[in-house]
Scaffold this motif. Structure first.
Motif, PDB file in Angstrom:
ATOM      1  N   LEU A  32    -121.117 -60.577 -51.058  1.00 43.86           N
ATOM      2  CA  LEU A  32    -121.086 -60.008 -52.413  1.00 43.86           C
ATOM      3  C   LEU A  32    -122.343 -60.381 -53.198  1.00 43.86           C
ATOM      4  CD1 LEU A  32    -117.357 -60.663 -53.347  1.00 43.86           C
ATOM      5  CD2 LEU A  32    -118.441 -58.433 -53.081  1.00 43.86           C
ATOM      6  N   ALA A  33    -122.772 -61.642 -53.038  1.00 44.11           N
ATOM      7  CA  ALA A  33    -123.982 -62.079 -53.740  1.00 44.11           C
ATOM      8  C   ALA A  33    -125.181 -61.294 -53.214  1.00 44.11           C
ATOM      9  CB  ALA A  33    -124.182 -63.573 -53.555  1.00 44.11           C
ATOM     10  N   ILE A  35    -125.188 -58.309 -51.899  1.00 48.33           N
ATOM     11  CA  ILE A  35    -125.120 -56.935 -52.416  1.00 48.33           C
ATOM     12  C   ILE A  35    -125.702 -56.871 -53.829  1.00 48.33           C
ATOM     13  CG2 ILE A  35    -123.520 -55.111 -53.182  1.00 48.33           C
ATOM     14  CD1 ILE A  35    -121.658 -55.983 -50.904  1.00 48.33           C
ATOM     15  N   ALA A  36    -125.449 -57.929 -54.601  1.00 42.53           N
ATOM     16  CA  ALA A  36    -125.968 -57.955 -55.978  1.00 42.53           C
ATOM     17  C   ALA A  36    -127.450 -58.276 -56.004  1.00 42.53           C
ATOM     18  CB  ALA A  36    -125.180 -58.981 -56.802  1.00 42.53           C
ATOM     19  N   TYR A 279    -101.324 -64.423 -64.559  1.00 38.54           N
ATOM     20  CA  TYR A 279    -101.508 -63.790 -63.247  1.00 38.54           C
ATOM     21  C   TYR A 279    -102.238 -64.743 -62.293  1.00 38.54           C
ATOM     22  CZ  TYR A 279    -100.341 -59.492 -65.740  1.00 38.54           C
ATOM     23  OH  TYR A 279     -99.706 -58.545 -66.488  1.00 38.54           O
ATOM     24  N   VAL A 318    -125.462 -61.745 -60.865  1.00 40.10           N
ATOM     25  CA  VAL A 318    -124.234 -61.504 -60.103  1.00 40.10           C
ATOM     26  C   VAL A 318    -123.076 -61.478 -61.114  1.00 40.10           C
ATOM     27  CG1 VAL A 318    -122.734 -62.347 -58.269  1.00 40.10           C
ATOM     28  CG2 VAL A 318    -125.195 -62.708 -58.130  1.00 40.10           C
ATOM     29  N   PRO A 319    -122.346 -60.366 -61.201  1.00 45.06           N
ATOM     30  CA  PRO A 319    -121.258 -60.299 -62.185  1.00 45.06           C
ATOM     31  C   PRO A 319    -120.226 -61.395 -61.976  1.00 45.06           C
ATOM     32  CG  PRO A 319    -121.688 -58.126 -61.265  1.00 45.06           C
ATOM     33  CD  PRO A 319    -122.498 -59.104 -60.478  1.00 45.06           C
ATOM     34  N   TYR A 321    -117.164 -61.289 -62.129  1.00 45.01           N
ATOM     35  CA  TYR A 321    -115.955 -60.844 -61.414  1.00 45.01           C
ATOM     36  C   TYR A 321    -115.955 -61.250 -59.954  1.00 45.01           C
ATOM     37  CZ  TYR A 321    -114.976 -58.224 -65.597  1.00 45.01           C
ATOM     38  OH  TYR A 321    -114.715 -57.904 -66.889  1.00 45.01           O
ATOM     39  N   ILE A 322    -117.101 -61.769 -59.460  1.00 44.74           N
ATOM     40  CA  ILE A 322    -117.134 -62.279 -58.091  1.00 44.74           C
ATOM     41  C   ILE A 322    -116.037 -63.336 -57.926  1.00 44.74           C
ATOM     42  CG2 ILE A 322    -118.806 -64.149 -58.489  1.00 44.74           C
ATOM     43  CD1 ILE A 322    -120.045 -63.436 -55.773  1.00 44.74           C
ATOM     44  N   ASP A 324    -113.047 -63.440 -59.313  1.00 44.78           N
ATOM     45  CA  ASP A 324    -111.737 -62.798 -59.125  1.00 44.78           C
ATOM     46  C   ASP A 324    -111.589 -62.255 -57.706  1.00 44.78           C
ATOM     47  OD1 ASP A 324    -112.796 -62.301 -62.037  1.00 44.78           O
ATOM     48  OD2 ASP A 324    -110.617 -62.405 -62.180  1.00 44.78           O
ATOM     49  N   ILE A 325    -112.692 -61.651 -57.191  1.00 49.38           N
ATOM     50  CA  ILE A 325    -112.628 -61.114 -55.822  1.00 49.38           C
ATOM     51  C   ILE A 325    -112.383 -62.242 -54.838  1.00 49.38           C
ATOM     52  CG2 ILE A 325    -113.861 -59.853 -54.021  1.00 49.38           C
ATOM     53  CD1 ILE A 325    -115.396 -58.381 -56.037  1.00 49.38           C
ATOM     54  N   ALA A 328    -108.775 -63.594 -54.958  1.00 47.79           N
ATOM     55  CA  ALA A 328    -107.805 -62.671 -54.370  1.00 47.79           C
ATOM     56  C   ALA A 328    -107.965 -62.654 -52.848  1.00 47.79           C
ATOM     57  CB  ALA A 328    -107.991 -61.269 -54.944  1.00 47.79           C
ATOM     58  N   LEU A 331    -106.605 -65.781 -51.297  1.00 49.57           N
ATOM     59  CA  LEU A 331    -105.137 -65.716 -51.240  1.00 49.57           C
ATOM     60  C   LEU A 331    -104.684 -64.956 -49.994  1.00 49.57           C
ATOM     61  CD1 LEU A 331    -102.236 -65.755 -52.563  1.00 49.57           C
ATOM     62  CD2 LEU A 331    -102.893 -63.645 -53.672  1.00 49.57           C
ATOM     63  N   LEU A 332    -105.272 -63.773 -49.768  1.00 47.99           N
ATOM     64  CA  LEU A 332    -104.842 -62.944 -48.634  1.00 47.99           C
ATOM     65  C   LEU A 332    -105.203 -63.603 -47.303  1.00 47.99           C
ATOM     66  CD1 LEU A 332    -105.737 -59.405 -50.034  1.00 47.99           C
ATOM     67  CD2 LEU A 332    -103.480 -60.433 -49.806  1.00 47.99           C
TER      68      LEU A 332
ATOM     69  N   ALA B 107    -110.533 -56.422 -59.191  1.00 50.54           N
ATOM     70  CA  ALA B 107    -111.762 -57.207 -59.311  1.00 50.54           C
ATOM     71  C   ALA B 107    -112.924 -56.492 -58.621  1.00 50.54           C
ATOM     72  CB  ALA B 107    -111.549 -58.598 -58.713  1.00 50.54           C
ATOM     73  N   TYR B 111    -116.303 -55.541 -60.454  1.00 51.62           N
ATOM     74  CA  TYR B 111    -117.554 -56.105 -59.922  1.00 51.62           C
ATOM     75  C   TYR B 111    -118.552 -54.982 -59.664  1.00 51.62           C
ATOM     76  CZ  TYR B 111    -120.561 -59.044 -56.963  1.00 51.62           C
ATOM     77  OH  TYR B 111    -121.617 -59.737 -56.438  1.00 51.62           O
ATOM     78  N   LEU B 115    -122.084 -54.210 -61.508  1.00 51.75           N
ATOM     79  CA  LEU B 115    -123.271 -54.178 -60.661  1.00 51.75           C
ATOM     80  C   LEU B 115    -124.049 -52.888 -60.917  1.00 51.75           C
ATOM     81  CD1 LEU B 115    -123.942 -56.428 -58.754  1.00 51.75           C
ATOM     82  CD2 LEU B 115    -122.924 -55.144 -56.890  1.00 51.75           C
TER      83      LEU B 115
END
Lengths: 348, 315
Positions: A32-33, A35-36, A279, A318-319, A321-322, A324-325, A328, A331-332, B107, B111, B115
């Motif tokens: 993710l980082a 990609i940003a 949550y 990097v937003p 919201y990384i 939160d992703i 989640a 967790l999975l 999320a 994100y 971006l």
């Protein structure tokens, strides 16, 4: 494919798979980082530095962890009985509301006000969850959806109060409640350090829940109901009553998050008091495998990720919201890893 | 009271009912397919968010509206596939996985949005679907505006109910899908794979949920903003229960629900809106959903194997 239970998982399996889940989460974070357009290692460094890199950062993480310990415990207690309380957000706000009402409207001296605020919060939160659990035990209404919908109803109710009867006349038009008087706020644990007694209360609650679960009849009954309702009923356990007691404890714990945020940190009630602490409590509880002491550790970890990501996103592109992703995904990955420590995948 | 009558006889009210119902219809049908096959999909809320974002982003990037719908659907199906893998072959808790998918999908959308548009405060707009002009019908007085001034996506939502009903009740595939949610062992005895049916149902159902989300950005609001789905997914879960797991009844539920929603928006503008705080009006959809659950929970027949993982060979 088919799943075959493993009688005695080897230590390599029991430890290796969860470790693999953590590695997979880290790999996802790196992707993710990247990609940003950021350097993954630098991004991780910034997150860690933002979470625990200074005294200020560490205290911020501890403060952020406090409501998450409460909501995490609320979820852990309820999920243990297979009571799907997804309404910790609403219960938190109910607690915060009661705290503000008692603290600002009754004019009591601090030493009397604070315990009364906490007690009022617990009662309010418990009552908010009592409705859905009664609907579940009496009418068979699924509590997942009712508790979820109550979050939205509570948010609107709070918004109404903050624009109406509970609006601070000195608030320059902002929808916020009047502030608690100085002596009705939770003092700091150590003078000069920005950490209040709410954190200590959260730790005490975690210990209390652990004792309740392992040393009391109710704890045993909750476990039995969670494992197999039919069997529990057959064994003479009053399933309905156990679920109601569980709900009262769970709702009360979530409400203490609201109490501690208002009385310990913010001093007043606003409609953005909780950035989804309710949550996030689900993630905290699941990562802790519903263990009350584990909840403390996982709340600290989750708070660190959020605080670190906030600080990182100010420095790198990097937003935030990384965070939160990642949580989640963690967790999975983790529920899958835990399953695979107990079952073997077989072809056919 | 006359105010309510005035609202009910206005054509714009009925047009609004159809518009508000459309995303709910798509997502409710999606959830219904999953649940009839035996899988509760709590990923719905997040899948609607990812659909709203993916559809909008595709059009914002310069591609066509229908391409946007297709991309939204594919994005929803991807998260559906993840939900399916974790809950069907692995049989993990459908509650935990569903909530996890909702958090992950939401999320991911936020994100990706940040971006793509780092500094935006005013969400940019796209040119959304326009109302279809149907020669003759759209020109009718009153009726033309009330019923025949909708976009193609709204018509697609109604077509979707017809297709779902037909497939569920008139095809062998539908029979197998319903059986997978009622009596999976019987399905296996027929030589069919419960796992494959359930996976397929979750993937297709999630695709529909995402189209429901895409309706919000591509036909209703024309921009993407945070928290725009706002509990609609949870409401759809209540609508499935209210519709007793039947497509036709669920459609009626969605329309009824949209009717109350359209009514509360209009009542806010009337004398009542001066007296009653607007938050009370906004609570109505959520309160109605809870009421619907209370009314129907006892009466409806829940798919017998809902939320029961199926592990071949286990009895």
């Amino acid at each position: 494919m088919r799943l075959d239970p493993i009688a005695a998982p080897s230590p390599a399996r029991a430890l290796g798979l969860p470790a693999l889940a953590i590695l997979a989460t880290i790999a996802l974070a790196a992707a993710l980082a990247a990609i940003a357009g950021a350097n993954p290692l630098e991004t991780f460094g910034l997150i860690v530095k933002g979470a625990v890199g200074s005294k200020f950062a560490t205290l911020e993480t501890l403060n952020r962890a406090t409501p998450l310990i409460f909501t995490g415990l609320a979820v852990a207690v309820a999920f243990r009985a297979r009571l799907w309380n997804i309404g910790a957000e609403a219960q938190l706000y109910a607690g915060a509301l009661m705290t503000v009402v008692i603290g600002t409207q009754l004019g009591l001296p601090g030493p009397l006000a604070i315990p009364l605020m906490a007690l009022g919060a617990i009662v309010a939160g418990a009552l908010v969850l009592l409705g859905p659990v009664l609907l579940k035990t009496r009418l068979g209404v699924d509590e997942v959806v009712t508790t979820l919908l109550l979050n939205f109803i509570m948010a609107l109710f709070i918004s109404y109060l903050l624009e109406g009867p509970l609006k601070d006349p000195m608030g320059m038009g902002w929808p916020k409640s009047p502030a608690l008087p100085r002596d009705a706020r939770l003092p700091r644990i150590v003078e000069g350090l920005r950490l209040h007694w709410g954190f200590a209360l959260a730790l005490i609650c975690a210990a209390g829940v652990w004792v309740m679960q392992t040393r009391t009849t109710l704890g045993y009954e909750i476990r039995a109901v969670g494992q197999n309702q039919q069997a529990a009923r057959f064994a003479g356990i009053p399933v309905g009553r156990v679920l109601i007691k569980t709900a009262l404890i769970s709702g009360g714990l979530a409400a203490l998050a609201g109490f501690s945020e208002v009385a310990g940190l913010k001093g007043n009630l606003t409609s953005d008091l909780s950035p989804d602490f309710g949550y996030t409590g689900i993630i905290v509880a699941m990562l802790a495998l519903l263990h009350p002491l584990g909840v403390v550790v996982s709340a600290l970890f989750v708070a660190g990720i959020f605080v670190g990501a906030d600080s990182m996103s100010r420095a790198a592109d990097v937003p935030t919201y990384i965070a939160d992703i990642l949580l989640a995904a963690a967790l999975l990955f983790m529920v899958l890893a835990i399953l695979l420590t107990r079952y073997r995948v077989v072809r056919g | 009271m006359t105010e309510i009558v005035d609202i009910l006889i206005s054509a714009s009210f009925w047009a609004a009912v159809l518009r508000i119902a459309s995303p709910l219809i798509f997502a409710t049908m999606g959830e219904l397919i999953c649940e009839r096959a035996g899988v509760l999909n709590l990923g719905i809320e997040g899948i609607m968010v990812i659909g709203a974002f993916a559809g909008w982003m595709t059009v914002y990037a310069g591609l066509g509206l229908w391409t946007g719908v297709a991309v939204a659907m594919l994005a929803g199906m991807a998260f559906g596939a993840l939900h399916g893998v974790l809950t069907v072959p692995f049989g993990l808790s459908q509650h935990v996985v569903g909530l996890g998918i909702t958090l992950l999908a939401t999320a991911s959308a936020y994100y990706a949005y940040r971006l793509a548009l780092p500094e935006v405060t005013n969400p940019p707009r796209i040119e959304p679907f326009q109302p279809l002009h149907i020669p003759g019908l759209s020109d009718l007085p009153w009726l033309g505006e009330a019923l025949f001034s909708q976009t193609a996506l709204t018509w697609a939502a109604f077509a979707c109910v017809a297709v779902v009903s037909l497939v569920l009740y008139r095809t062998p595939l539908g029979l197998a899908l319903r059986a997978a949610g009622e009596n999976p062992h019987a399905v296996e005895a027929q030589g069919l794979s419960v796992g494959a049916i359930r996976m397929g149902a979750v993937i297709v159902g999630s695709g529909l949920m995402a189209v429901g989300g895409a309706f919000l950005t591509m036909s209703a609001f024309s921009s993407f903003f945070f928290e725009m789905v706002n509990g609609r997914g949870w409401i759809c879960i209540a609508l499935v229960v209210f519709g007793a797991w039947k497509p036709g009844k669920a459609l009626l539920g969605a329309l009824l629900f949209a009717g109350f929603d359209a009514l509360q928006v209009r009542l806010q503008q009337t004398g009542m809106g001066q007296v009653v705080p607007y938050q009370v009006f906004l609570m109505i959809p959520y309160l109605l959903s809870i009421l619907a659950l209370i009314l129907m929970s006892r009466r409806a027949h829940v798919p017998a194997a809902l939320m029961t993982p199926f592990n071949r060979g286990e009895r």
